[in-house]
Design a protein around this motif. Structure first.
Motif, PDB file in Angstrom:
ATOM      1  N   HIS A 108       0.795  -1.226   0.000  1.00 15.24           N
ATOM      2  CA  HIS A 108       0.000   0.000   0.000  1.00 15.24           C
ATOM      3  C   HIS A 108       0.828   1.277   0.000  1.00 15.24           C
ATOM      4  O   HIS A 108       0.334   2.329  -0.415  1.00 15.24           O
ATOM      5  CB  HIS A 108      -0.919   0.017   1.224  1.00 15.24           C
ATOM      6  N   ARG A 163      -4.821  -2.109 -11.256  1.00 16.56           N
ATOM      7  CA  ARG A 163      -4.690  -0.800 -10.605  1.00 16.56           C
ATOM      8  C   ARG A 163      -6.073  -0.200 -10.339  1.00 16.56           C
ATOM      9  O   ARG A 163      -6.308   0.405  -9.289  1.00 16.56           O
ATOM     10  CB  ARG A 163      -3.869   0.147 -11.479  1.00 16.56           C
ATOM     11  N   TYR A 172      -7.575  -1.957  -7.454  1.00 21.48           N
ATOM     12  CA  TYR A 172      -6.977  -1.489  -6.198  1.00 21.48           C
ATOM     13  C   TYR A 172      -7.593  -0.156  -5.772  1.00 21.48           C
ATOM     14  O   TYR A 172      -7.976   0.027  -4.610  1.00 21.48           O
ATOM     15  CB  TYR A 172      -5.462  -1.340  -6.346  1.00 21.48           C
ATOM     16  N   ARG A 173      -7.679   0.779  -6.715  1.00 21.02           N
ATOM     17  CA  ARG A 173      -8.223   2.098  -6.390  1.00 21.02           C
ATOM     18  C   ARG A 173      -9.680   2.004  -5.944  1.00 21.02           C
ATOM     19  O   ARG A 173     -10.119   2.742  -5.053  1.00 21.02           O
ATOM     20  CB  ARG A 173      -8.101   3.028  -7.596  1.00 21.02           C
ATOM     21  N   LEU A 190      -2.987   6.266  -3.307  1.00 19.94           N
ATOM     22  CA  LEU A 190      -1.942   6.662  -2.365  1.00 19.94           C
ATOM     23  C   LEU A 190      -1.607   8.137  -2.537  1.00 19.94           C
ATOM     24  O   LEU A 190      -1.399   8.857  -1.560  1.00 19.94           O
ATOM     25  CB  LEU A 190      -0.685   5.819  -2.583  1.00 19.94           C
ATOM     26  N   GLN A 230       0.201  -1.627  -5.067  1.00 18.55           N
ATOM     27  CA  GLN A 230      -1.027  -0.909  -5.397  1.00 18.55           C
ATOM     28  C   GLN A 230      -1.773  -1.524  -6.579  1.00 18.55           C
ATOM     29  O   GLN A 230      -2.248  -0.831  -7.475  1.00 18.55           O
ATOM     30  CB  GLN A 230      -0.731   0.572  -5.659  1.00 18.55           C
TER      31      GLN A 230
END
Length: 217
Positions: free
Chosen positions: A12, A196, A199-200, A206, A68
């Motif tokens: 992360h 990605r 993940y978001r 981040l 991430q």
């Protein structure tokens, strides 16, 4: 407290890199000489012993994950499209990556820059579990490869054999893991993009979190 006092969580707290998916940061958990399977403890971010390798099967490349990223709904959707199967879910883990290099790197728990060149569409009991194949940036032997088709066939087959058998007993008649496709760099980039986004969707960005943290100081 100064953020530099703390170790960044490798999943992360590490950036994937500004040139992703062409070049990505990879966190390496295990190396070919390891007889123990290590993986990141998701709570603390420290490398932990997952299990001793039960049999003689040893991963032939550096192995870890892309920070991430997440094998979630979007990665699973692509797996369903390519395999024609329904009800496949992502395994909810970061996107795995295998990094080819001529160098004998003695241990994991390191970050490096890798160039994705392809991947395996892998499915296990947890769901879609893609493995990106990459080369170490600047590697003298493998660094110039730009697509998995350029790799020696024997190397790809060794890697494929590892993932097909590393969870199985020697006399097992049922494989826990399945590889349905070997794909090239274009599809590897698509998988990275999707991971990605997954993940978001689950954890946010981040960059946004850091900006909010700085505004709050």
């Amino acid at each position: 407290m100064d953020k530099n006092l703390y170790k960044a969580h490798p999943w992360h707290g590490v950036l994937i890199g500004s040139d992703a998916p062409n070049v990505v940061t990879a966190y390496i958990e295990i190396v070919p000489t390891d007889t123990v399977k290590y993986e990141v403890d998701k709570s603390s971010g420290y490398l932990k012993v997952d299990r001793p390798q039960r049999f003689s099967n040893i991963c032939p490349t550096l192995y870890g994950f892309v920070p991430q990223t997440l094998c979630g709904d979007r990665v699973a959707e692509l797996c369903q499209e390519r395999t024609g199967r329904a009800h496949i879910k992502g395994d909810q883990d970061p996107l795995d990556i295998c990094v080819l290099t001529e160098k004998a790197i003695p241990h994991g728990d390191i970050l490096l820059q890798a160039i994705p060149i392809g991947g395996f569409r892998s499915i296990d009991e947890k769901g879609a579990d893609d493995k990106i194949i990459a080369v170490l940036k600047g590697d003298a032997v493998h660094g110039g490869l730009r697509d998995v088709e350029e790799c020696p066939v024997q190397l790809v087959e060794r890697l494929k054999h590892y993932f097909l058998t590393y969870k199985d007993a020697p006399d097992s008649t049922r494989h826990v893991c399945e590889i349905t496709h070997i794909y090239g760099v274009k599809e590897a980039h698509d998988v990275i993009h999707r991971s990605r986004e997954d993940y978001r969707a689950r954890y946010g960005s981040l960059e946004t979190a850091l900006a909010e943290s700085l505004r709050g100081r």
